[in-house]
Design a protein around this motif. Structure first.
Motif, PDB file in Angstrom:
ATOM      1  N   THR A 132      -0.205  -4.526  10.606  1.00 47.89           N
ATOM      2  CA  THR A 132      -0.719  -3.436  11.449  1.00 47.89           C
ATOM      3  C   THR A 132       0.412  -2.520  11.897  1.00 47.89           C
ATOM      4  N   ALA A 133       1.532  -3.119  12.324  1.00 46.32           N
ATOM      5  CA  ALA A 133       2.664  -2.319  12.784  1.00 46.32           C
ATOM      6  C   ALA A 133       3.241  -1.475  11.648  1.00 46.32           C
ATOM      7  N   ASN A 134       3.292  -2.024  10.445  1.00 47.25           N
ATOM      8  CA  ASN A 134       3.853  -1.269   9.327  1.00 47.25           C
ATOM      9  C   ASN A 134       2.891  -0.221   8.786  1.00 47.25           C
ATOM     10  N   ILE A 135       1.595  -0.440   8.944  1.00 51.43           N
ATOM     11  CA  ILE A 135       0.643   0.631   8.653  1.00 51.43           C
ATOM     12  C   ILE A 135       0.925   1.815   9.568  1.00 51.43           C
ATOM     13  N   ALA A 136       1.101   1.518  10.854  1.00 49.35           N
ATOM     14  CA  ALA A 136       1.396   2.580  11.825  1.00 49.35           C
ATOM     15  C   ALA A 136       2.708   3.281  11.496  1.00 49.35           C
ATOM     16  N   GLU A 137       3.706   2.508  11.060  1.00 55.98           N
ATOM     17  CA  GLU A 137       4.999   3.110  10.726  1.00 55.98           C
ATOM     18  C   GLU A 137       4.888   4.005   9.490  1.00 55.98           C
ATOM     19  N   ALA A 138       4.135   3.569   8.494  1.00 53.90           N
ATOM     20  CA  ALA A 138       3.948   4.404   7.310  1.00 53.90           C
ATOM     21  C   ALA A 138       3.284   5.728   7.677  1.00 53.90           C
ATOM     22  N   LEU A 139       2.297   5.660   8.536  1.00 47.19           N
ATOM     23  CA  LEU A 139       1.624   6.880   8.967  1.00 47.19           C
ATOM     24  C   LEU A 139       2.566   7.768   9.777  1.00 47.19           C
ATOM     25  N   ARG A 140       3.391   7.142  10.617  1.00 42.36           N
ATOM     26  CA  ARG A 140       4.360   7.909  11.408  1.00 42.36           C
ATOM     27  C   ARG A 140       5.316   8.670  10.500  1.00 42.36           C
ATOM     28  N   ARG A 141       5.659   8.057   9.377  1.00 43.85           N
ATOM     29  CA  ARG A 141       6.569   8.672   8.420  1.00 43.85           C
ATOM     30  C   ARG A 141       5.855   9.613   7.450  1.00 43.85           C
ATOM     31  N   SER A 142       4.556   9.765   7.612  1.00 41.30           N
ATOM     32  CA  SER A 142       3.741  10.638   6.755  1.00 41.30           C
ATOM     33  C   SER A 142       3.767  10.195   5.296  1.00 41.30           C
ATOM     34  N   ILE A 143       3.846   8.891   5.081  1.00 42.78           N
ATOM     35  CA  ILE A 143       3.765   8.344   3.729  1.00 42.78           C
ATOM     36  C   ILE A 143       2.295   8.204   3.351  1.00 42.78           C
ATOM     37  N   PRO A 144       1.865   8.752   2.224  1.00 48.81           N
ATOM     38  CA  PRO A 144       0.463   8.585   1.823  1.00 48.81           C
ATOM     39  C   PRO A 144       0.115   7.103   1.740  1.00 48.81           C
ATOM     40  N   LEU A 145      -0.993   6.737   2.368  1.00 46.26           N
ATOM     41  CA  LEU A 145      -1.353   5.322   2.482  1.00 46.26           C
ATOM     42  C   LEU A 145      -2.851   5.157   2.348  1.00 46.26           C
ATOM     43  N   ARG A 146      -3.235   4.143   1.606  1.00 45.44           N
ATOM     44  CA  ARG A 146      -4.639   3.755   1.585  1.00 45.44           C
ATOM     45  C   ARG A 146      -4.745   2.265   1.838  1.00 45.44           C
ATOM     46  N   VAL A 147      -5.848   1.881   2.445  1.00 45.12           N
ATOM     47  CA  VAL A 147      -6.036   0.496   2.856  1.00 45.12           C
ATOM     48  C   VAL A 147      -7.341  -0.024   2.281  1.00 45.12           C
ATOM     49  N   GLY A 148      -7.282  -1.221   1.721  1.00 47.77           N
ATOM     50  CA  GLY A 148      -8.471  -1.861   1.195  1.00 47.77           C
ATOM     51  C   GLY A 148      -8.929  -2.984   2.097  1.00 47.77           C
ATOM     52  N   LEU A 149     -10.167  -2.926   2.505  1.00 56.28           N
ATOM     53  CA  LEU A 149     -10.786  -4.012   3.263  1.00 56.28           C
ATOM     54  C   LEU A 149     -11.501  -4.912   2.271  1.00 56.28           C
ATOM     55  N   ILE A 150     -11.128  -6.176   2.248  1.00 57.17           N
ATOM     56  CA  ILE A 150     -11.720  -7.117   1.304  1.00 57.17           C
ATOM     57  C   ILE A 150     -12.614  -8.075   2.060  1.00 57.17           C
ATOM     58  N   ASP A 151     -13.899  -8.049   1.747  1.00 50.89           N
ATOM     59  CA  ASP A 151     -14.892  -8.899   2.415  1.00 50.89           C
ATOM     60  C   ASP A 151     -14.978 -10.217   1.665  1.00 50.89           C
ATOM     61  N   VAL A 152     -14.352 -11.264   2.214  1.00 48.38           N
ATOM     62  CA  VAL A 152     -14.242 -12.513   1.471  1.00 48.38           C
ATOM     63  C   VAL A 152     -14.930 -13.701   2.119  1.00 48.38           C
ATOM     64  N   GLN A 153     -15.381 -13.570   3.371  1.00 51.06           N
ATOM     65  CA  GLN A 153     -16.014 -14.727   3.993  1.00 51.06           C
ATOM     66  C   GLN A 153     -17.105 -14.303   4.960  1.00 51.06           C
ATOM     67  N   ASP A 154     -18.040 -15.206   5.198  1.00 52.69           N
ATOM     68  CA  ASP A 154     -19.139 -14.937   6.110  1.00 52.69           C
ATOM     69  C   ASP A 154     -18.611 -14.667   7.513  1.00 52.69           C
ATOM     70  N   GLY A 155     -19.211 -13.693   8.168  1.00 53.68           N
ATOM     71  CA  GLY A 155     -18.845 -13.393   9.540  1.00 53.68           C
ATOM     72  C   GLY A 155     -17.567 -12.600   9.699  1.00 53.68           C
ATOM     73  N   VAL A 175     -13.678  -0.516   0.634  1.00 53.00           N
ATOM     74  CA  VAL A 175     -14.200  -1.858   0.906  1.00 53.00           C
ATOM     75  C   VAL A 175     -14.594  -2.497  -0.418  1.00 53.00           C
ATOM     76  N   ASP A 176     -14.196  -3.734  -0.595  1.00 56.49           N
ATOM     77  CA  ASP A 176     -14.562  -4.470  -1.797  1.00 56.49           C
ATOM     78  C   ASP A 176     -14.979  -5.866  -1.378  1.00 56.49           C
ATOM     79  N   ARG A 177     -15.633  -6.554  -2.317  1.00 55.39           N
ATOM     80  CA  ARG A 177     -16.090  -7.908  -2.053  1.00 55.39           C
ATOM     81  C   ARG A 177     -15.193  -8.912  -2.761  1.00 55.39           C
ATOM     82  N   LEU A 178     -15.405 -10.173  -2.465  1.00 56.48           N
ATOM     83  CA  LEU A 178     -14.694 -11.239  -3.150  1.00 56.48           C
ATOM     84  C   LEU A 178     -14.999 -11.195  -4.642  1.00 56.48           C
ATOM     85  N   ARG A 179     -13.949 -11.268  -5.463  1.00 53.76           N
ATOM     86  CA  ARG A 179     -14.122 -11.374  -6.912  1.00 53.76           C
ATOM     87  C   ARG A 179     -13.644 -12.749  -7.349  1.00 53.76           C
TER      88      ARG A 179
END
Length: 294
Positions: A132-155, A175-179
């Protein structure tokens, strides 16, 4: 296939984490394989000469490979766009300088707004806070960033994680599911149903041992090895042709929901984390293209 637009470069099997669903089964006990930095630079040169527009450095965790800065420089010098897919658990000062160069972008994976849930998946204590902290740092530095949310478990708190990332300032969220590939296997063996239908269509992956696959998720389908043959020979060879024929039996429309145009191509920068990219995730862009899932 006689053209190549995108190449995954899986430069290591080593990772600080041991994600429960990792497609590459990477972890602290992984290695950099048998490919040398010179081997990787040769592959980059070959890919550029074949018309490749973008390479993605993945692993394992690519930041653990000492040769990454030189490989990135080689790719940029050859006019390629570079994406580094990192868990962002640790980024050195040198690597922040590398990532801040024009033509370089970052991608990472995320699982929950709750550290306990995130770390139950990554098997890495403190990984939620550091990522989380390094995501914030990348954004602070204006580095293009994309994040993938992987849905792998119930709840799993996927939507809450999306909201958290949005508040942080992340604008590219998939967003992607478990493969069921690698450690993601639960109740079936990896097969074509886990793929998006676009493998080997202008894309290939190169492993730490030099093996070439149609994509990083079709690991059971090697089509050659760059330590034995050139990339051009491999992508035009009989093994690749056979793989393309087998993959062609997979209905193209399987990669999108009915609202998507079945003839559109997935984004060429489709990117994995510990889960396949592109679809079939029933996830579509307003433009009709399959969304790049991570």
């Amino acid at each position: 296939m006689n053209d190549l637009s995108f190449v995954w470069l899986e430069i290591t099997g080593k990772c600080q984490l041991r994600c429960s669903h990792c497609y590459a089964e990477s972890g602290p006990g992984g290695t950099h394989g048998t490919m040398t930095s010179q081997d990787w630079e040769s592959v980059i040169d070959q890919a550029a000469s074949l018309g490749t527009r973008m390479v993605q450095f993945i692993g394992g965790e690519p930041t653990l490979h000492r040769g990454l800065p030189d490989m990135v420089s080689r790719a940029l010098d050859r006019g390629l766009t570079v994406e580094v897919f990192s868990n962002l658990v640790h980024v050195s000062a040198q690597l922040w300088d590398v990532f801040s160069r024009p033509g370089v972008r970052l991608a990472t994976s995320y699982y929950s707004d709750r550290s306990d849930q995130h770390e139950a998946i990554t098997q890495g204590r403190g990984s939620h806070a550091r990522t989380t902290a390094n995501i914030a740092e990348a954004l602070r530095r204006s580095i293009p960033l994309r994040v993938g949310l992987i849905d792998v478990q119930d709840g799993q708190r996927v939507e809450q994680a999306r909201a958290e990332l949005t508040v942080l300032g992340v604008t590219e969220i998939g967003v992607d599911r478990l493969r069921q590939v690698g450690r993601g296997v639960r109740d079936r063996y990896p097969d074509l149903s886990q793929l998006c239908g676009e493998c080997a269509r202008g894309k290939v992956a190169v492993s730490p041992t030099g093996d070439v696959w149609p994509c990083v998720f079709s690991r059971w389908m090697p089509v050659g090895n760059v330590r034995d043959r050139t990339l051009a020979e491999i992508i035009t060879g009989p093994a690749m042709a056979a793989a393309q024929q087998q993959l062609g039996a997979q209905p193209v429309y399987a990669r999108c929901n009915p609202g998507c145009c079945p003839s559109t191509m997935c984004d060429p920068s489709c990117s994995p984390s510990c889960s396949p990219s592109c679809a079939p995730a029933n996830n579509c862009r307003p433009t009709g293209n399959c969304a790049p899932n991570y």
